[in-house]
Design a protein around this motif. Structure first.
Motif, PDB file in Angstrom:
ATOM      1  N   ASP A 231       0.845  -1.185   0.000  1.00 14.51           N
ATOM      2  CA  ASP A 231       0.000   0.000   0.000  1.00 14.51           C
ATOM      3  C   ASP A 231       0.890   1.248   0.000  1.00 14.51           C
ATOM      4  OD1 ASP A 231      -2.175  -1.654   0.141  1.00 14.51           O
ATOM      5  OD2 ASP A 231      -2.333  -1.528   2.334  1.00 14.51           O
ATOM      6  N   THR A 232       0.306   2.377  -0.325  1.00 12.96           N
ATOM      7  CA  THR A 232       1.083   3.603  -0.477  1.00 12.96           C
ATOM      8  C   THR A 232       1.882   3.933   0.765  1.00 12.96           C
ATOM      9  OG1 THR A 232      -0.541   4.472  -2.035  1.00 12.96           O
ATOM     10  CG2 THR A 232       0.940   6.061  -0.996  1.00 12.96           C
ATOM     11  N   ASP A 233       1.277   3.850   1.936  1.00 14.41           N
ATOM     12  CA  ASP A 233       2.001   4.229   3.152  1.00 14.41           C
ATOM     13  C   ASP A 233       3.139   3.260   3.453  1.00 14.41           C
ATOM     14  OD1 ASP A 233       0.051   2.282   3.676  1.00 14.41           O
ATOM     15  OD2 ASP A 233       0.040   2.749   5.808  1.00 14.41           O
ATOM     16  N   LEU A 234       2.934   1.975   3.158  1.00 12.57           N
ATOM     17  CA  LEU A 234       4.012   1.009   3.377  1.00 12.57           C
ATOM     18  C   LEU A 234       5.141   1.198   2.370  1.00 12.57           C
ATOM     19  CD1 LEU A 234       2.053  -2.273   4.209  1.00 12.57           C
ATOM     20  CD2 LEU A 234       3.000  -0.562   5.777  1.00 12.57           C
ATOM     21  N   ARG A 235       4.817   1.645   1.173  1.00 15.52           N
ATOM     22  CA  ARG A 235       5.861   1.909   0.185  1.00 15.52           C
ATOM     23  C   ARG A 235       6.803   3.007   0.671  1.00 15.52           C
ATOM     24  NH1 ARG A 235       3.752   1.318  -6.009  1.00 15.52           N
ATOM     25  NH2 ARG A 235       5.967   1.748  -6.289  1.00 15.52           N
ATOM     26  N   MET A 236       6.298   3.903   1.526  1.00 10.74           N
ATOM     27  CA  MET A 236       7.087   5.049   1.962  1.00 10.74           C
ATOM     28  C   MET A 236       8.010   4.725   3.133  1.00 10.74           C
ATOM     29  SD  MET A 236       6.245   7.313  -0.177  1.00 10.74           S
ATOM     30  CE  MET A 236       6.895   8.829   0.522  1.00 10.74           C
ATOM     31  N   ILE A 237       8.004   3.503   3.614  1.00  7.67           N
ATOM     32  CA  ILE A 237       8.843   3.173   4.777  1.00  7.67           C
ATOM     33  C   ILE A 237      10.314   3.408   4.475  1.00  7.67           C
ATOM     34  CG2 ILE A 237       9.681   1.226   6.164  1.00  7.67           C
ATOM     35  CD1 ILE A 237       6.802   0.246   6.325  1.00  7.67           C
ATOM     36  N   THR A 238      10.751   3.038   3.281  1.00  5.14           N
ATOM     37  CA  THR A 238      12.164   3.240   2.934  1.00  5.14           C
ATOM     38  C   THR A 238      12.343   4.466   2.044  1.00  5.14           C
ATOM     39  OG1 THR A 238      11.966   1.696   1.080  1.00  5.14           O
ATOM     40  CG2 THR A 238      12.759   0.800   3.173  1.00  5.14           C
ATOM     41  N   ASP A 239      11.567   5.511   2.301  1.00 11.52           N
ATOM     42  CA  ASP A 239      11.696   6.695   1.457  1.00 11.52           C
ATOM     43  C   ASP A 239      12.931   7.518   1.812  1.00 11.52           C
ATOM     44  OD1 ASP A 239      10.692   7.548   3.888  1.00 11.52           O
ATOM     45  OD2 ASP A 239       9.167   8.878   3.039  1.00 11.52           O
ATOM     46  N   ARG A 240      13.095   7.858   3.098  1.00 11.61           N
ATOM     47  CA  ARG A 240      14.172   8.753   3.493  1.00 11.61           C
ATOM     48  C   ARG A 240      14.930   8.188   4.689  1.00 11.61           C
ATOM     49  NH1 ARG A 240      11.091  14.675   3.528  1.00 11.61           N
ATOM     50  NH2 ARG A 240      10.508  14.693   1.320  1.00 11.61           N
ATOM     51  N   LEU A 241      16.212   8.457   4.710  1.00 13.75           N
ATOM     52  CA  LEU A 241      17.047   8.119   5.853  1.00 13.75           C
ATOM     53  C   LEU A 241      16.828   9.166   6.943  1.00 13.75           C
ATOM     54  CD1 LEU A 241      19.396   6.638   7.279  1.00 13.75           C
ATOM     55  CD2 LEU A 241      20.977   8.029   5.918  1.00 13.75           C
ATOM     56  N   TYR A 242      16.505   8.696   8.149  1.00 11.90           N
ATOM     57  CA  TYR A 242      16.292   9.570   9.305  1.00 11.90           C
ATOM     58  C   TYR A 242      15.245  10.653   9.021  1.00 11.90           C
ATOM     59  CZ  TYR A 242      20.690   7.391  10.699  1.00 11.90           C
ATOM     60  OH  TYR A 242      21.677   6.472  11.000  1.00 11.90           O
ATOM     61  N   GLY A 243      14.224  10.293   8.290  1.00  8.20           N
ATOM     62  CA  GLY A 243      13.129  11.215   8.038  1.00  8.20           C
ATOM     63  C   GLY A 243      11.895  10.738   8.784  1.00  8.20           C
ATOM     64  N   GLY A 244      10.913  11.607   8.911  1.00  7.30           N
ATOM     65  CA  GLY A 244       9.652  11.196   9.504  1.00  7.30           C
ATOM     66  C   GLY A 244       9.672  11.167  11.023  1.00  7.30           C
ATOM     67  N   ASP A 245       8.574  10.659  11.591  1.00  8.66           N
ATOM     68  CA  ASP A 245       8.383  10.646  13.025  1.00  8.66           C
ATOM     69  C   ASP A 245       8.774   9.282  13.606  1.00  8.66           C
ATOM     70  OD1 ASP A 245       6.377   9.013  12.101  1.00  8.66           O
ATOM     71  OD2 ASP A 245       4.751  10.390  12.600  1.00  8.66           O
ATOM     72  N   GLN A 246       8.459   9.074  14.883  1.00 15.71           N
ATOM     73  CA  GLN A 246       8.821   7.812  15.524  1.00 15.71           C
ATOM     74  C   GLN A 246       8.115   6.623  14.885  1.00 15.71           C
ATOM     75  OE1 GLN A 246       8.261   8.530  19.853  1.00 15.71           O
ATOM     76  NE2 GLN A 246      10.434   8.015  19.978  1.00 15.71           N
ATOM     77  N   GLU A 247       6.899   6.853  14.424  1.00 17.53           N
ATOM     78  CA  GLU A 247       6.171   5.781  13.744  1.00 17.53           C
ATOM     79  C   GLU A 247       6.937   5.317  12.506  1.00 17.53           C
ATOM     80  OE1 GLU A 247       2.525   3.602  14.267  1.00 17.53           O
ATOM     81  OE2 GLU A 247       2.868   5.536  15.225  1.00 17.53           O
ATOM     82  N   HIS A 248       7.422   6.277  11.749  1.00 18.25           N
ATOM     83  CA  HIS A 248       8.206   5.977  10.551  1.00 18.25           C
ATOM     84  C   HIS A 248       9.496   5.259  10.935  1.00 18.25           C
ATOM     85  CE1 HIS A 248      10.704   7.089   6.942  1.00 18.25           C
ATOM     86  NE2 HIS A 248       9.585   6.803   6.336  1.00 18.25           N
ATOM     87  N   ARG A 249      10.094   5.728  12.013  1.00 14.19           N
ATOM     88  CA  ARG A 249      11.374   5.172  12.440  1.00 14.19           C
ATOM     89  C   ARG A 249      11.235   3.717  12.886  1.00 14.19           C
ATOM     90  NH1 ARG A 249      16.214   8.314  13.300  1.00 14.19           N
ATOM     91  NH2 ARG A 249      17.701   7.015  14.404  1.00 14.19           N
ATOM     92  N   ILE A 250      10.183   3.401  13.653  1.00 13.99           N
ATOM     93  CA  ILE A 250      10.047   2.026  14.124  1.00 13.99           C
ATOM     94  C   ILE A 250       9.735   1.095  12.964  1.00 13.99           C
ATOM     95  CG2 ILE A 250       7.570   2.040  14.708  1.00 13.99           C
ATOM     96  CD1 ILE A 250       8.329   0.442  17.226  1.00 13.99           C
ATOM     97  N   ASN A 251       8.991   1.594  11.961  1.00 14.65           N
ATOM     98  CA  ASN A 251       8.771   0.793  10.757  1.00 14.65           C
ATOM     99  C   ASN A 251      10.096   0.430  10.101  1.00 14.65           C
ATOM    100  OD1 ASN A 251       5.923   0.275  10.085  1.00 14.65           O
ATOM    101  ND2 ASN A 251       5.696   2.489  10.173  1.00 14.65           N
ATOM    102  N   GLN A 252      10.970   1.428   9.949  1.00 12.16           N
ATOM    103  CA  GLN A 252      12.266   1.176   9.321  1.00 12.16           C
ATOM    104  C   GLN A 252      13.096   0.197  10.137  1.00 12.16           C
ATOM    105  OE1 GLN A 252      14.116   5.031   8.676  1.00 12.16           O
ATOM    106  NE2 GLN A 252      13.162   5.232   6.665  1.00 12.16           N
ATOM    107  N   GLU A 253      13.069   0.348  11.461  1.00 11.95           N
ATOM    108  CA  GLU A 253      13.921  -0.492  12.291  1.00 11.95           C
ATOM    109  C   GLU A 253      13.411  -1.927  12.384  1.00 11.95           C
ATOM    110  OE1 GLU A 253      15.131   1.460  15.894  1.00 11.95           O
ATOM    111  OE2 GLU A 253      15.703   3.289  14.818  1.00 11.95           O
ATOM    112  N   ILE A 254      12.104  -2.096  12.323  1.00  9.10           N
ATOM    113  CA  ILE A 254      11.552  -3.460  12.250  1.00  9.10           C
ATOM    114  C   ILE A 254      11.932  -4.104  10.919  1.00  9.10           C
ATOM    115  CG2 ILE A 254       9.405  -4.771  12.032  1.00  9.10           C
ATOM    116  CD1 ILE A 254       8.221  -2.912  14.175  1.00  9.10           C
TER     117      ILE A 254
END
Length: 861
Positions: A231-254
């Motif tokens: 889905d669109t929001d899941l596609r954005m998980i690897t959009d930017r390095l150190y971008g976004g909020d904590q929600e974005h960050r935990i997605n990347q780290e998982i």
């Protein structure tokens, strides 16, 4: 008109040029001058625009490719370099020699990092952590380590920096097309792209495509969520390095941790490679990898272990490196957010089936029960942990000491490996040519540095002048480009052609614009700084660069302050701020600066490697004694800025340390640079340069760092991993059972009574004191504990220091009627003055790395 989206079409290479494909995509070219020269010969102008082989081959015309395919001289060079690459990829190197000599090393190592700075053509890095990770891979490749890198492929990377007319940082995020990067999709046996799946909240599934970048001999696996399956929001998980909020960050780290382990499993299975014996977490960002490995082991399809046995097995083969010296630098997530992502199905995690959610949450526990601490998880999952300099190791032992209550900081089980830098990447080829009479190859990096001892002073000085001249040309080019971006016309920027002078002492300062790095310390006394810059006989010129995080308004304000000062008409020819600091700019700075300035708040710099890169080019460090400089400064390879340790007023501390910096420049650094003999050579300065190259140079090499990891961490972790996993995890079961037994017994373990005997009325140095202790072991056997007599100097509050520990043995008296056991030892008094002693008890087991590992200790009251 703008394109909706873009993609890269690669050129069809004529068959005689087919070897260019591998030469262009294996990033070994980025530290191999001969291969770089080959690409430059294809089209010098195109090469100069970005030094990107993939882009070069896409942009060069078919006529030029056809001409090269018929050029015997070019084809001969191409064949030689293709053969050289194959030789590099396949011949035995240091690691293989160690294994052949009988040393026990891991068969494979998985190295996880959220960023990798391998080359500017793969811009998935932001700063020091990523550059360090990239240098780690390159040195591992040179040494032949069987290492697999794991990270994320960010479609927008880290931001590109520019400035507004008033000096404020702005950010832009270019879209990175994987087809235009030196990566390729990992394919399965049927030729299909490999993807991994990770369960997200609300029963959604995150799919990630796995790409691979070849870093010499090292495969770097990069996970990419920007695929149609998501889905669109899941596609954005690897959009930017150190971008976004904590929600974005935990997605990347998982994704990095859980998905990264799954990517490694797929890659090794498809390529019939051994599974990693050791997993290395470069910072806590990828800490969830440990939880995924526990899931594998508790799964019926895996080993079917219980959680504690699986944790024991995972810990034994995990290395955790911490890079932050301050709690504020640690990733901490709301506990409810972690609970939601890991899922709760009747107490079981839905993300990691078979594991109780409470056990996962316990891994990240800290004193605030509402927070999940990624560094604490790394410490609990890694049996071996290290900081990245000796000082940082000490700071880390203090910072994380509360996890080992009852132990002094020195006993906290966190070691250190001081970072290093990859010389073939960061050292100008001019130095290798100087060591080999004009050839840029033939010597190892350590041999080339050692050869500097015998190079004439005039040649060293000539090389320094050439590198400074190259830097000045780049400064002028970048400054004019920045001026145009800021809205100035070309007519207003004519002055940029005259900034800096080739014979002026050049100082560099380039790093993240974090507050503790004190970008503007040099501006504490602007009159004094101007006097240095504008001195008619002995001027100084200063080049500054660095990025602030997009959300760091304070860091942006620091940059603006520097830019506004540098914009002034009277100093703009002597001080510049260059935006968009990256690897390509850094090479010019490290090569051309005579002095590398570093003035962090001590001890907040974990290591800091930019000064190391400058040193490899004959730059002299002018730095606060922090990070690596604290252990490697010797007063001949640069200067230590005095620190106002103990001053708690931040303003006063900055004033004092800025004044110390100015005094060093005015009275020591500047006079030495301009103390020139009749031959035009500043002999004393050049001897410091020579000393730096051949004595400091070998210490700061990434090859030294990776050998340290291999010998001190990877090899022991592999041995421990096999010790607990062999024979159906018999060792893990035994150690897990021992830990459970200790946990149950320890509240009742105590030292009941301590006696001493044998001392004369007037104790003398060396006199023997017999200490006996009655210890209640609460059901543990004497073989399961280590009882020590601790003797040391005692202060007015009965605190011990300069301690000497001696192991006590069960006395012949054995057990007493009260079920306590007598331990005894004879101790020679090790010092004069006020001396004290105590007795302590700790659990011990052959499969523990040290006696503090279980964080259990009982003292005599």
């Amino acid at each position: 008109m703008k394109a909706l989206r873009h993609f890269t079409v690669r050129a069809h290479l004529p068959e005689p040029l087919s070897a260019l494909a591998e030469l262009s995509t294996n990033l070994r070219w980025s530290w191999h001058p001969a291969t770089q020269d080959l690409f430059a010969s294809i089209d010098a102008d195109l090469w100069a625009t970005g030094k990107d082989p993939v882009r070069l081959l896409a942009d060069v015309g078919p006529q030029r490719l056809s001409a090269l395919a018929a050029d015997d001289g070019f084809l001969r060079r191409l064949d030689e370099l293709a053969s050289d690459l194959q030789n590099y990829l396949n011949r035995p190197r240091w690691f293989q020699e160690q294994v052949a000599s009988g040393n026990r090393f891991p068969r494979s190592i998985a190295y996880f990092s959220m960023e990798f700075g391998v080359s500017e053509v793969l811009p998935i890095y932001s700063g020091g952590l990523g550059i360090l990770a990239g240098d780690h891979l390159k040195a591992a490749s040179d040494l032949g380590l069987p290492l697999i890198g794991v990270g994320l492929l960010y479609r927008y990377g880290y931001f590109r920096q520019s400035l507004t007319s008033d000096g404020w940082q702005t950010e832009r995020y270019p879209n990175l097309d994987p087809q235009g990067l030196p990566v390729r999709a990992v394919l399965d046996a049927e030729g299909n792209p490999v993807t991994v799946r990770v369960l997200m909240p609300d029963n959604r599934v995150l799919h990630a495509k796995v790409w691979i970048a070849d870093v010499g001999r090292i495969p770097l696996l990069l996970l990419d969520s920007d695929i149609p399956d998501n889905d669109t929001d899941l596609r954005m998980i690897t959009d930017r390095l150190y971008g976004g909020d904590q929600e974005h960050r935990i997605n990347q780290e998982i994704l990095a941790g859980v998905g990264g382990v799954r990517a490694v499993r797929e890659y090794t299975r498809i390529n019939d490679l051994p599974a990693p014996d050791v997993f290395h977490m470069n910072e806590g960002h990828a800490g969830f990898l440990g939880a995924e490995r526990i899931r594998e082991l508790v799964s019926p399809a895996g080993a079917g272990l219980d959680f504690d046995t699986a944790l024991t097995a995972v810990r034994a083969s995990t290395v955790f490196t911490t890079h932050t010296p301050v709690p504020a630098g640690i990733d901490r997530f709301p506990i409810d957010m972690v609970r939601r992502y890991f899922g709760d199905d009747g107490g079981q995690s839905t993300l990691l089936p078979g594991i109780e959610l409470a056990r996962i949450l316990e891994l990240g526990r800290e004193k605030d029960p509402t927070v999940f601490n990624m560094a604490h998880m790394g410490l609990r999952l890694g049996q071996r942990t290290n900081g990245v300099s000796k000082l940082h190791g000490a700071v880390s032992r203090e910072m994380f000491g509360p996890l080992w209550p009852g132990f002094d900081a020195a006993q906290v089980p966190i070691g250190s490996v001081t970072n290093g830098v990859h010389a073939p990447t960061w050292s100008s080829r001019r130095w290798a040519e100087l060591a080999t009479d004009g050839e840029s190859g033939g010597l190892t990096e350590t041999d080339a540095l050692a050869a500097m001892k015998d190079v004439p002073a005039e040649q060293i000085w000539k090389t320094r002048n050439e590198l400074r001249t190259e830097l000045i040309a780049e400064v002028r080019r970048r400054l004019r480009k920045s001026g145009l971006e800021r809205g100035y016309s070309a007519a207003e920027l004519g002055w940029t052609a005259g900034v800096f002078s080739a014979r002026v002492l050049t100082i560099g300062f380039a790093r993240r614009a974090a507050t503790y790095k004190r970008l503007t310390l040099m501006l504490r006394d602007t009159d004094r700084l101007k006097a240095l810059l504008l001195d008619k006989e002995r001027p100084v010129q200063l080049v500054v660069a660095g990025k602030a995080h997009p959300a760091d308004e304070g860091g942006k304000a620091l940059i603006q302050k520097i830019v506004r000062f540098a914009d002034a008409n009277d100093v703009r020819h002597r001080i510049v701020f260059l935006p968009d600091y990256d690897m390509s700019m850094a090479r010019y700075l490290y090569g051309g600066c005579d002095v590398w300035l570093n003035n962090p708040l001590r001890p907040m710099e974990a290591c800091g490697t930019s000064g190391m890169k400058s040193a490899l080019n004959g730059g002299l460090n002018l730095s606060i004694l922090d990070g690596w400089w604290d252990e490697m400064s010797d007063n001949e390879n640069g200067w230590a800025i005095p620190t106002a340790d103990g001053v708690t007023d931040e303003v006063r501390r900055d004033d004092l340390e800025a004044a110390a910096l100015y005094e060093l420049l005015e009275n020591v650094v500047v006079p030495k640079f301009y103390d020139v003999g009749s031959d035009g050579v500043p002999t004393r300065w050049v001897e410091m340069v020579r000393h730096t190259l051949h004595t400091l140079g070998p210490q700061v090499l990434a090859s030294r760092m990776v050998r340290d990891y291999a010998e001190q961490f990877y090899a022991p972790a592999a041995i421990s991993g096999h010790a607990v996993s062999d024979n159906d995890f018999a060792g893990a079961r035994e150690l897990s059972g021992f830990r459970a037994q200790v946990d149950e017994a320890w509240p009742s373990v105590r030292v009941r009574h301590v006696d001493t005997a044998g001392l004369p009325d007037t104790p003398l140095l060396g006199s023997t004191m017999t200490i006996s202790a009655h210890v209640d072991l609460a059901g543990l056997s004497p073989e399961q504990v280590l009882v020590q007599a601790v003797v040391g100097r005692v202060d007015e509050e009965e605190n011990l220091s300069q301690v000497v520990t001696t192991t006590m043995s069960v006395s012949s008296g054995g057990n007493l009627s009260d079920d306590s056991t007598i331990f005894e030892v004879a101790v020679p008094l090790p010092m004069t003055g006020p001396v004290g002693y105590t007795v302590r008890v700790m659990p011990t087991h052959p499969l523990l790395t040290n006696t503090a590992e279980l964080a259990k200790v009982a003292f005599a009251n």
